[in-house]
Each structure stands twice: as structure tokens, then as C-alpha cells.
Scaffold this motif. Structure first.
Motif, PDB file in Angstrom:
ATOM      1  N   SER A  93      -3.606  -9.905   1.163  1.00 17.96           N
ATOM      2  CA  SER A  93      -4.091 -10.867   0.039  1.00 17.96           C
ATOM      3  C   SER A  93      -5.414 -10.297  -0.482  1.00 17.96           C
ATOM      4  CB  SER A  93      -4.223 -12.304   0.498  1.00 17.96           C
ATOM      5  OG  SER A  93      -5.444 -12.510   0.989  1.00 17.96           O
ATOM      6  N   PRO A  94      -5.731 -10.957  -1.668  1.00 17.28           N
ATOM      7  CA  PRO A  94      -7.270 -10.387  -2.310  1.00 17.28           C
ATOM      8  C   PRO A  94      -8.289 -10.993  -1.384  1.00 17.28           C
ATOM      9  CG  PRO A  94      -5.704 -11.263  -4.032  1.00 17.28           C
ATOM     10  CD  PRO A  94      -5.004 -11.478  -2.541  1.00 17.28           C
ATOM     11  N   MET A  95      -8.350 -11.736  -0.490  1.00 15.32           N
ATOM     12  CA  MET A  95      -9.354 -12.025   0.211  1.00 15.32           C
ATOM     13  C   MET A  95      -9.716 -10.940   0.990  1.00 15.32           C
ATOM     14  SD  MET A  95      -9.209 -14.869   3.674  1.00 15.32           S
ATOM     15  CE  MET A  95      -8.349 -13.696   4.657  1.00 15.32           C
ATOM     16  N   ASN A  96      -8.903 -10.131   1.424  1.00 17.56           N
ATOM     17  CA  ASN A  96      -9.499  -8.773   2.164  1.00 17.56           C
ATOM     18  C   ASN A  96      -8.313  -7.669   2.134  1.00 17.56           C
ATOM     19  OD1 ASN A  96     -10.884  -6.887   3.726  1.00 17.56           O
ATOM     20  ND2 ASN A  96     -10.281  -7.887   5.823  1.00 17.56           N
ATOM     21  N   ARG A  97      -8.456  -6.759   1.339  1.00 22.86           N
ATOM     22  CA  ARG A  97      -7.484  -5.747   1.387  1.00 22.86           C
ATOM     23  C   ARG A  97      -8.142  -4.402   1.548  1.00 22.86           C
ATOM     24  NH1 ARG A  97      -4.290  -6.704  -4.352  1.00 22.86           N
ATOM     25  NH2 ARG A  97      -2.693  -8.275  -3.570  1.00 22.86           N
ATOM     26  N   ALA A  98      -9.121  -4.603   2.666  1.00 23.29           N
ATOM     27  CA  ALA A  98      -9.648  -3.323   3.284  1.00 23.29           C
ATOM     28  C   ALA A  98      -8.996  -2.996   4.662  1.00 23.29           C
ATOM     29  CB  ALA A  98     -11.292  -3.747   3.572  1.00 23.29           C
ATOM     30  N   ASN A  99      -8.748  -1.979   4.709  1.00 18.52           N
ATOM     31  CA  ASN A  99      -8.055  -1.255   6.183  1.00 18.52           C
ATOM     32  C   ASN A  99      -8.284  -0.001   6.279  1.00 18.52           C
ATOM     33  OD1 ASN A  99      -6.608  -1.843   8.485  1.00 18.52           O
ATOM     34  ND2 ASN A  99      -4.605  -0.852   7.343  1.00 18.52           N
ATOM     35  N   PRO A 100      -9.085   0.210   7.396  1.00 21.62           N
ATOM     36  CA  PRO A 100      -9.838  -0.939   8.435  1.00 21.62           C
ATOM     37  C   PRO A 100     -10.884  -1.794   7.677  1.00 21.62           C
ATOM     38  CG  PRO A 100     -10.578   1.411   8.974  1.00 21.62           C
ATOM     39  CD  PRO A 100      -9.648   1.597   7.758  1.00 21.62           C
ATOM     40  N   SER A 101     -11.090  -2.866   8.830  1.00 19.82           N
ATOM     41  CA  SER A 101     -12.146  -3.657   8.101  1.00 19.82           C
ATOM     42  C   SER A 101     -13.049  -3.666   9.478  1.00 19.82           C
ATOM     43  CB  SER A 101     -11.339  -5.311   8.144  1.00 19.82           C
ATOM     44  OG  SER A 101     -12.295  -6.010   7.867  1.00 19.82           O
ATOM     45  N   THR A 102     -14.445  -3.891   8.947  1.00 15.00           N
ATOM     46  CA  THR A 102     -15.500  -3.865   9.592  1.00 15.00           C
ATOM     47  C   THR A 102     -16.033  -5.411  10.048  1.00 15.00           C
ATOM     48  OG1 THR A 102     -15.738  -1.780   8.835  1.00 15.00           O
ATOM     49  CG2 THR A 102     -17.697  -2.995  10.006  1.00 15.00           C
ATOM     50  N   THR A 103     -16.189  -5.310  11.154  1.00 16.79           N
ATOM     51  CA  THR A 103     -16.707  -7.068  11.750  1.00 16.79           C
ATOM     52  C   THR A 103     -18.114  -7.097  11.195  1.00 16.79           C
ATOM     53  OG1 THR A 103     -17.435  -6.461  13.673  1.00 16.79           O
ATOM     54  CG2 THR A 103     -15.030  -7.167  13.459  1.00 16.79           C
ATOM     55  N   GLY A 104     -18.614  -8.622  11.083  1.00 17.05           N
ATOM     56  CA  GLY A 104     -19.979  -8.885  10.810  1.00 17.05           C
ATOM     57  C   GLY A 104     -20.645  -9.303  12.102  1.00 17.05           C
ATOM     58  N   ALA A 105     -21.665 -10.044  11.866  1.00 16.62           N
ATOM     59  CA  ALA A 105     -22.400 -10.414  13.148  1.00 16.62           C
ATOM     60  C   ALA A 105     -21.539 -11.379  14.091  1.00 16.62           C
ATOM     61  CB  ALA A 105     -23.833 -10.853  12.758  1.00 16.62           C
ATOM     62  N   ASP A 106     -20.623 -12.170  13.232  1.00 15.35           N
ATOM     63  CA  ASP A 106     -19.814 -12.827  14.169  1.00 15.35           C
ATOM     64  C   ASP A 106     -18.598 -12.406  14.854  1.00 15.35           C
ATOM     65  OD1 ASP A 106     -18.570 -12.452  11.895  1.00 15.35           O
ATOM     66  OD2 ASP A 106     -18.212 -14.704  11.232  1.00 15.35           O
ATOM     67  N   GLY A 107     -18.326 -10.989  14.702  1.00 14.55           N
ATOM     68  CA  GLY A 107     -17.476 -10.272  15.084  1.00 14.55           C
ATOM     69  C   GLY A 107     -15.984 -10.533  14.584  1.00 14.55           C
ATOM     70  N   ALA A 108     -16.133 -11.533  13.413  1.00 14.21           N
ATOM     71  CA  ALA A 108     -14.719 -11.881  12.926  1.00 14.21           C
ATOM     72  C   ALA A 108     -14.000 -10.961  12.078  1.00 14.21           C
ATOM     73  CB  ALA A 108     -15.216 -13.324  11.986  1.00 14.21           C
TER      74      ALA A 108
END
Length: 965
Positions: free
Chosen positions: A713-728
Motif C-alpha cells: 500500500s502507499p503507506m510503505n512501498r519501499a523494499n527493503p525498508s529501514t527501521t527507525g529508533a523503535d526498530g519498527a
């Protein structure tokens, strides 16, 4: 009161005490009481106890029995109004033990001549008697059943067989008996060999436990015994056994009684000419009946020319669960009151066979949605294993119909063949068996292609009245322009796993999804790759009688760009959320399990400032914003975590900048549910890379989803994805089978198994094994002066992310030395002298179920450790000085005294001679040293004696006066 039993056993004269009897005259009323126990310490409610008084005889003291009583159910006794001037003793025996019986006297002896006596005084005498061993023993233990819960009425029984003859010599129910715990048993038997059998009698979900043991007079303590859960003979295929269907096992039908069980439903059922809310479960017939019909052959409902009551038959055959190896029949009504579920768990066949077992289910659910009426129901049959299809009475041999027996029938009938839906293969020998031409576990009907699951809709009393339907339409944007390449997925509203394969809209935005039945569906449309449009979710209803549903799907415009951080910020404790993940258009992505704190800048001095959080069209919360008195114009608030909501969200406030038209700030964001990447300690990893791979089948070869693909979905179409400070991390994806690979510098990468979507996969934890151990944000500290007998207090270390401390350890010498304490405070002992004390703080993140599913495996994390240490512990020294000679050159005896130790090292004496300081040094041996001072002039001299200490003993100093004559 009968006194004959004990009096005759003791060979005594029995004297019954009654008011007015001189022998019973009491000076002061007092009592003796207690309990009668066996050698294992259990109460013996079958015991009798006698009170004896000592009297003078010709050959010395003798005894007379003055009272006797049987103990109560708790094995307690009590004798009142005793004479404090009389010597008494007690005698007890167990009347349940065959002859010869041994008598136990006060203080445990078995000889009356050696019995001890007592007198009552100001307080009641309490005397428990432990019965003598008389060739009997007691078998004790507790029963652990993984399927059994407190309050469960299921009977758990024991039986004891003679180890030689095999005859049952004792049986009973676990948890029954005086002094027996609810999960325990206690069995008194003569010594010898026995076989003990324990069984969960009604549920049959636990395999029986059989023990062969020899009982001695010492008793047999078996401890905790575990009934092993039955291992399913086949994996779950069509039977719905997820958490949403846990109610299917709420009740069990007695395998011995096996008769029909009636259930009153919260909704009506209309089938044929019958309309009722009462359903009768026929466990042995493998079918359901409506109401309370007279006796009839249920097979007639599927035969031509018949007119009988309606039948719902998930597996119409001769079920028999009386064999202990057979499973059970369970049922329950859904908590929402909209469905009845019945499950036949690994059941055998008649008569009393369990070498082959079947597992099947029926869910009778109230139909809902447009076009349905009261009484309409959906009947779903589910199958995990079908190994037999005919009972003995139906002509089957070994559970198989062969060529001539009556094979099982599956279907729904309103009372005749013309009003019945029969699944293919019904009544055909071998057809419905696993591997058969119409195998129930492999086939499907109206259930979205789910194998082993078959849906029969009943509308207006007629089974199978639903026609195959389709959903068709066009995908548009808000301007009305078609959106070619949009991806559309249709899933059943009642089962998110029941989804049709995704379809891609054509050049004109048109799409069509076929193979649906009547009911409610959730339609989701996602924009094509590269589009900035949003995602649409819409609930539709396919009504009976219609064959299609035309629906335009209008995708929302892309979210507005986020506000400048100077006007609105999402916060964490302490400031701006570091490493906040953003969409390609800069929209923040927030984790749905975490609280959301916000900071809005506006015109100072405003009152009534609020914020509203909306996620996926649902209000997630409203909070009051509080102005910071140290920073006027800055307003802050905090929302609870939006769980379980996820998707596109908007934060609306009524805080406006000075000089504006009064419109408040509006901030878009996405709430992300997928999971987090941690290290082996459960701490989130910033900058971890998570790659998403997909295949069409569970055993397919996954391929990385292209970056920007419309599968996400447009929420996140990045692959691979990089985690933030919360590791999410997280993606909102279309149906398929996905694998995740997580990696981070300095850590071993991790790849998951294939994850079927739907259902949605929330709260995944990907723990990587990384080099090194994270340092605590605050290290441990030791407060207090170090020394033997001096109290030390620990201050635990603290790690980021709130990992809780689970214990602390005081260790002697080193971090691997022996543990000498675990409390917050510790007082060193002489054994610590000369050694350092090391404080170890140990923290560990609690284990979590993978994906938040209580049935999923636990993810366990490693322990975090932080240490600090003291200086070497020294024992306090007391210095004693004795003058041995006080003339000429005085001699002093110096003793260093330390409890538990012999101090070593050196001592010195310092004295002023002729205006100069003179020192004398000596070595302690055995804690003593003799120091000879220089020759001193007559008079009074001040001498300072110092003990320099050693590795275990602290230094000490003392000043004395020496008078030289």
C-alpha cells in the motif's frame, strides 16, 4: 458413646465419664485436642482416639480409659473438662485397617508401658498423633493434565489393579477425599505390587497413564504425574480451530451416554417446514436435528419419495467414542450468539472401534447482510481427516464400506431428496475417504477455495439456494478519471483468510471478481505503482437472488504534505522521535503499539485547545492540549496507542498560529502494525534492513517484491525498508505468502518461514543475534561504606526501552564468583574479608508470543548484565595494648583482634624521645606482636600504637600513656 473398640484393643477397663460421676469430677475445665495422621502426614478420618488416665495399681501405675471418640471428617478430636491434677495419655488406631491393628500412644510409642503422660494447664493441650505402620502403605500424588483447567467438571479417575491377579482393588476420583488437594489422590492399601491407572475419563483428550509400582510400608509418593495430550493424527485442514472458534470446545458430550444433546440457540433456524431455535446434536449419528422430532432414520431425508424432518449431516454414519483411544465430541455457542459449532475430534466407529478415526466439524451460523431474513443460516462443514466411512451395523468391515455397505452421507436436507444438497461422493463407498475421488479434506464448496471446507447456504428454508455471484466495477480517482493498474482484492467479512486472488484493473479502470456467494465482503483497492493516490476499503453485501454487484471504487487523493516540524511534531519521551520513518511523500509512520505524543505550536494564551486522532476512518482518541508555561505557545498532549487500528490517519487540532484565520493544524500519518527488529536482548535495532519477498503458494519460491510495487500500500512501498529508533517495520500488502529477511551491521541475518496473508500479521518480532552486549543507560551502583558488618545497598542498572530487572546478585571475588546475596541490601561477613564484592544487575525483556498470537511459539530474549564492584572488604580491627615492663626500655604487647580471623602484618609504636619521634616496628604472629620502646626517662610518655592492617583486616590505631619510674 461406644467404647468397646479401643477398650478391648487396649485390654483396659472402660469408665464412662458423666456429670456427677466422682471419677469425672473436674477441678478446672481444660481440654486436649489435635488430629490423627498417617505416616505420610495425611488426615485419617477413619481413626478412633481414647483418653486414658493414670491410676495407682498394686504393681505400679496403670491406666483406665475414661473417654473415646471417632474423629471428624478432618480427623480432629477434642476432650473437654479435664482434671489438671490427673496424668493423662492418649491412644489411637485406624478402624479402617484390617486386623491386627497397631495402637499409637501419646508421643508416638506403640507400648502402653512407655507411653508419656500430660496434664492440662492454663492453655489447651494440642497433641497430634501419627498412627503406627501396620503393614499398610499410602499411595499419594498429584495429577497434571494439560487440557484440564480449574473449574472444569471433567472427571479424572484412578483405579488400582492387583499386580498379580489384575483385579481392581480400589478406584475413585482425583481430588475427592478428606485432606486431599483438588488435583491429588491418596490411596491406602496393604503392601504389595500394584498397577495404577489414571485417566481423564470424559474428555478423552489425554492419553491414559499406567504405572507399575510396589507399595511398601514407607508409602509410595509418586509426585506430580502428567497426562500427555493426545497428538492429533492429522494436521488441521478444513476444521476451523483458530482463536475465534475456541468456543467449539466449550462443552463435551459424555462418550458413554452418547445420546442426543439439545441446545437452545439465540437465533432461529428455518429449514424446510421447521422454524425453531432448538437444535439437537446426535453425536453417534454425526448429524444435527431441528427441534424435538420423533424417532426416524435420518438417511431418509436424503432418499427419494420421503417426507421426514430436516437433517444437517456433516458425516451421517455410525460414530462411536466409547473406546478409550477415541476422541470426543464437543460443542459451543459463539460468544456473540450468532453460531453453533460442533466438532467430532478423532472419533472412532461402531461398535467401539478406534483403529481408524475421523475429525470433522459443522458450524451453523446466522446469515446476515442485505437480502437475508430471520431463520436464514450458513452451514459450513470442515474436515481434517476421514479414515472410515461405515460402522459395523452399516455393513462396514474395519470401518470401510467396501462394495456393499452403507457409506457415509454428507449434506443438508429439508426432509426429502428433492429438497436436499448432498456433497459429491455421499453414500458411495470409499469416495469421501482421504485420497478418495471425492475426498472431503481435498474438496471445497463456496468457501473461497479453502480445502476441506464446504458451505451450504439456507435461504427461506431451502438449502443451497445461493447462486454464484460476481463483483464488478471501475476504479476511479476523485476527479472521475479511471485508474488503470489499480489492484482489487475481495475478502469475506467473516473470515479475513477467505480472499479471492488479486485482480488488476484494465485500461479503463474496470475489474471483475467472480466465484462469490451471497454475503458480506470487504473490497480493497490499491493504486498502481508510482501513484500518489491512497487506498480504499469498502464493505459490500451480495444479496440472494442477484448475480452481480456493480460498484465504483474511488481512490482518495494523496494525503496532504505534513506540516513543518516547527508547527507540529510527533514526540517521544524527551523530544522529537528520532529516526522517524516517513513515506515517499514525507508522511510519518507510527507504530500502533506505542503511545502517540504530539507538540503543536500556536498563538500563546489560548484555552480549550484539543487534538483529535482518527485512524482508518475511526476516532482513536481525543486529548486536551496543555500549554507549556516555560515556552508559551507550545501545546502538548499524549494519545494512548491506537491498537488495534492501523492504516491512514489524521491528527486534527484547534491550535492555530497567531494572525491566522483560526483554522487548526491538520497532520497526516500512517499507523503501522507489522512488527519490530530487535537484538537477542529484545532491544530495538535502529537502521536494520528488512526485505519483503512473496510467492503465490506456501511452498513456492519467494521473490523480492520490487521497490515501489503496488503489492504494497502507499503507506510503505519501499523494499527493503529501514527501521527507525523503535526498530519498527511494516507493509500493508495484498494477499499472498511472504517471507521477511532482516539484517543489521554486526548481526547475523534472519529469514522467517512463509507467512500467509491474510490473516494480517501483527506484532512480529525478528530477533537478530548481534556482537557485544548493550551498555545500560545507567550503570549499577553500590552505596555505603565497605567493610565487614557494614550495610551495602544496590542501585540497579537501567536500560533503554524499559527492559525490566529480573534479579540482582552479590558475588564474592569476581563476576563469576559464588553468589552470596540477592536482596537489595547486603551486609558483608568475615568470609568476604580480603575480597571484592561484585554487584551484578540482570535484566530481561519478557518473552512474547510471535505475532501476538497466544497459540504461536514464544520468542525468548537473552539476559542483559551489568556489573560494578567494591574495594576489597576489610574486617574491623580492635587494638589491645598491654604494658609488659614499665621501666628502662618499656615493652608493649600489641594484640590485633578480629572476630573469626588471625590478623597478620606489622604493628608500630611511636613515642617522642628528646624532642624527636622514635618508631619501633614489629611483625604480628597469631595476631600478636611485642614492641620494645627505646629507653625512656622517668615520667609520663604518650605512645601511639598503630596496626597497619593486612589484606583482610582494617588498620587500627590507639594512643596510651606509659609511666616510666
Amino acid at each position: 458413646m461406644a467404647l468397646s473398640v479401643l477398650a478391648s484393643a487396649l485390654g483396659l477397663v472402660a469408665v464412662l465419664l458423666v456429670p456427677g460421676d466422682p471419677a469425672g469430677a473436674s477441678v478446672d475445665a481444660d481440654a486436649v485436642s489435635g488430629r490423627i495422621l498417617d505416616q505420610a502426614g495425611f488426615a485419617r478420618p477413619s481413626a478412633q482416639v481414647a483418653l486414658l488416665k493414670q491410676v495407682a495399681g498394686a504393681d505400679g501405675p496403670t491406666y483406665v480409659q475414661v473417654a473415646e471418640q471417632r474423629v471428624d471428617a478432618s480427623a480432629r478430636y477434642r476432650f473437654d473438662h479435664l482434671d489438671p491434677t490427673v496424668d493423662y495419655t492418649l491412644a489411637a488406631l485406624d478402624t479402617a485397617v484390617p486386623e491386627p491393628r497397631l495402637t499409637t500412644y501419646y508421643r508416638g510409642t506403640q507400648e502402653l508401658a512407655r507411653a508419656q503422660t500430660f496434664r492440662v494447664g492454663a492453655a489447651e493441650v494440642v497433641a497430634d498423633l501419627q498412627l503406627a505402620d501396620s503393614g499398610y502403605g499410602t499411595i499419594t500424588g498429584t495429577l497434571v493434565d494439560p487440557q484440564h483447567h480449574d473449574g472444569d467438571p471433567t472427571r479424572r479417575t484412578y483405579s488400582v489393579l492387583d499386580g498379580v491377579t489384575g483385579r481392581v482393588v480400589a478406584d475413585g476420583v482425583v481430588g475427592v477425599g478428606a485432606g486431599v488437594p483438588s488435583d491429588g489422590f491418596r490411596i491406602a492399601l496393604p503392601t504389595g505390587p500394584y498397577t495404577l491407572r489414571l485417566l481423564d475419563e470424559r474428555s478423552r483428550r489425554s492419553a491414559p497413564l499406567v504405572l507399575e509400582r510396589t507399595l511398601t510400608t514407607d508409602g509410595l509418593a509418586l509426585g506430580a504425574l502428567t497426562l500427555s495430550a493426545r497428538v492429533p493424527s492429522a494436521p488441521s485442514i478444513g476444521v476451523q480451530d483458530d482463536a475465534a472458534h475456541a468456543y467449539c470446545d466449550d462443552h463435551e458430550i459424555d462418550p458413554v451416554a452418547g445420546g442426543g444433546t439439545s441446545v437452545d440457540l439465540p437465533f432461529p433456524v428455518h429449514l424446510g417446514t421447521v422454524r425453531t431455535s432448538r437444535v439437537r446434536i446426535e453425536p453417534r449419528g454425526g448429524h444435527l436435528l431441528l427441534g424435538d422430532p420423533p424417532a426416524f432414520d435420518p438417511r431418509a431425508a436424503f432418499a427419494a419419495g420421503q417426507d421426514v424432518p430436516p437433517v444437517i449431516a456433516p458425516f451421517l454414519a455410525g460414530v462411536d467414542t466409547t473406546d478409550p483411544a477415541s476422541g470426543s465430541v464437543t460443542y459451543g455457542v459463539a460468544p456473540a450468539g450468532d453460531a453453533l459449532c460442533v466438532v467430532w475430534h478423532e472419533v472412532g466407529y461402531g461398535s467401539a472401534h478406534a483403529d481408524r478415526r475421523d475429525t470433522f466439524q459443522v458450524v451453523l451460523a446466522r446469515a446476515s447482510g442485505d437480502g437475508t431474513t430471520s431463520g436464514d443460516v450458513d452451514v459450513t462443514f470442515g474436515y481434517d481427516a476421514i479414515a472410515w466411512d461405515a460402522a459395523d451395523l452399516d455393513g462396514g468391515v474395519g470401518g470401510l464400506a467396501g462394495a456393499t455397505a452403507r457409506a457415509a452421507v454428507v449434506g443438508v436436507s429439508a426432509g426429502s431428496a428433492s429438497t436436499a444438497v448432498r456433497l459429491p461422493g455421499s453414500g458411495v463407498p470409499g469416495a469421501l475417504l482421504d485420497g478418495g475421488p471425492d475426498a472431503l479434506v481435498a474438496g471445497t464448496r463456496g468457501s473461497g477455495g479453502a480445502p476441506g471446507r464446504h458451505l451450504v447456504e439456507v435461504r427461506d428454508g431451502v438449502p443451497g439456494s445461493s447462486a454464484v455471484r460476481s463483483v464488478a466495477g471501475v476504479v476511479l480517482d476523485e476527479s472521475g478519471a479511471p485508474v488503470p493498474g489499480a489492484v482489487v482484492v475481495v475478502c469475506a467479512r467473516t473470515d479475513a483468510r477467505d480472499c479471492r486472488p488479486p485482480v488488476v484493473a484494465g485500461d479503463g479502470g474496470a475489474f471483475a471478481v467472480d466465484g462469490l456467494t451471497s454475503g458480506q465482503y470487504l473490497v480493497r483497492a490499491s493504486p498502481p505503482a508510482g501513484s500518489t493516490l491512497g487506498t480504499l476499503r469498502r464493505l459490500i453485501t451480495l444479496a440472494p437472488g442477484s448475480t452481480s454487484f456493480d460498484v465504483p471504487l474511488v481512490l482518495p487523493a494523496s494525503p496532504p504534505p505534513p506540516l513543518p516540524p516547527q508547527q507540529l511534531r510527533f514526540l517521544s519521551s524527551g523530544g522529537v522521535l528520532p529516526g522517524l520513518r516517513l513515506t515517499s511523500t514525507g508522511v510519518p509512520i507510527l507504530f500502533y503499539r506505542a503511545p502517540i505524543a504530539v507538540e503543536v505550536r500556536g498563538c500563546p494564551g489560548s484555552s480549550g485547545r484539543t487534538a483529535l486522532l482518527v485512524v482508518d476512518g475511526t476516532t482513536a482518541g481525543t486529548v486536551d492540549l496543555v500549554e507549556d508555561p516555560a515556552d508559551p505557545g507550545v501545546y502538548r498532549g499524549r494519545f494512548d496507542a491506537p491498537f488495534p487500528l492501523s492504516g491512514y490517519g489524521v491528527l486534527q487540532t484547534n491550535v492555530a498560529p497567531c494572525g491566522s484565520n483560526g483554522a487548526g493544524a491538520v497532520e497526516p500519518f500512517y499507523v503501522d502494525p507489522s512488527g519490530s527488529v530487535t537484538d537477542q536482548f529484545g532491544l530495538p535495532l535502529t537502521g536494520a534492513s528488512v526485505t519483503l519477498a512473496r510467492s503465490d503458494a506456501a511452498d513456492g519460491t519467494p521473490a523480492d517484491v520490487p521497490d515501489g510495487s503496488a503489492l504494497m500500500s502507499p503507506m510503505n512501498r519501499a523494499n527493503p525498508s529501514t527501521t527507525g529508533a523503535d526498530g519498527a517495520f511494516g507493509w500493508d500488502v495484498l494477499p499472498g505468502f511472504y517471507r521477511l529477511t532482516a539484517s543489521h551491521a554486526g548481526c547475523a541475518s534472519l529469514t522467517t518461514d512463509a507467512l500467509a496473508v491474510p490473516p494480517a500479521r501483527f506484532d512480529l518480532v525478528l530477533p537478530l543475534v548481534c556482537r557485544g552486549t548493550p551498555r545500560p543507560a545507567t550503570g549499577p551502583r553500590i552505596l555505603g561504606a565497605v567493610g565487614v558488618g557494614r550495610r551495602l545497598v544496590a542501585r540497579d542498572a537501567a536500560w533503554l526501552d524499559g527492559v525490566p530487572v529480573i534479579r540482582r546478585e552479590w558475588r564474592r571475588g569476581s563476576a563469576s564468583g559464588p553468589v552470596v546475596g540477592t536482596d537489595r541490601a547486603y551486609v558483608p561477613t568475615v568470609r568476604d574479608a580480603g575480597r571484592r564484592l561484585v554487584l551484578v544487575t540482570i535484566a530481561r525483556r519478557p518473552a512474547v508470543h510471535q505475532g501476538g498470537d497466544p497459540d504461536a511459539p514464544l520468542v525468548r530474549f537473552a539476559e542483559l548484565r551489568a556489573t560494578t564492584s567494591t574495594a576489597p572488604v576489610l574486617a574491623p580491627t580492635r587494638l589491645l595494648v598491654t604494658r609488659l615492663r614499665a621501666s628502662g626500655a618499656p615493652r608493649l604487647l600489641v594484640r590485633a583482634v578480629v572476630a573469626g580471623l588471625r590478623p597478620g602484618g606489622r604493628a608500630q609504636a611511636e613515642v617522642a624521645v628528646g624532642g624527636r619521634s622514635r618508631r619501633v616496628v614489629g611483625t604480628l604472629r597469631g595476631g600478636r606482636a611485642v614492641l620494645t620502646l627505646p629507653r625512656l626517662a622517668p615520667g609520663r610518655h604518650v605512645v601511639t600504637v598503630t596496626y597497619r592492617g593486612d589484606v583482610r583486616c582494617a588498620p587500627a590505631r590507639r594512643t596510651i600513656a606509659v609511666v616510666v619510674r
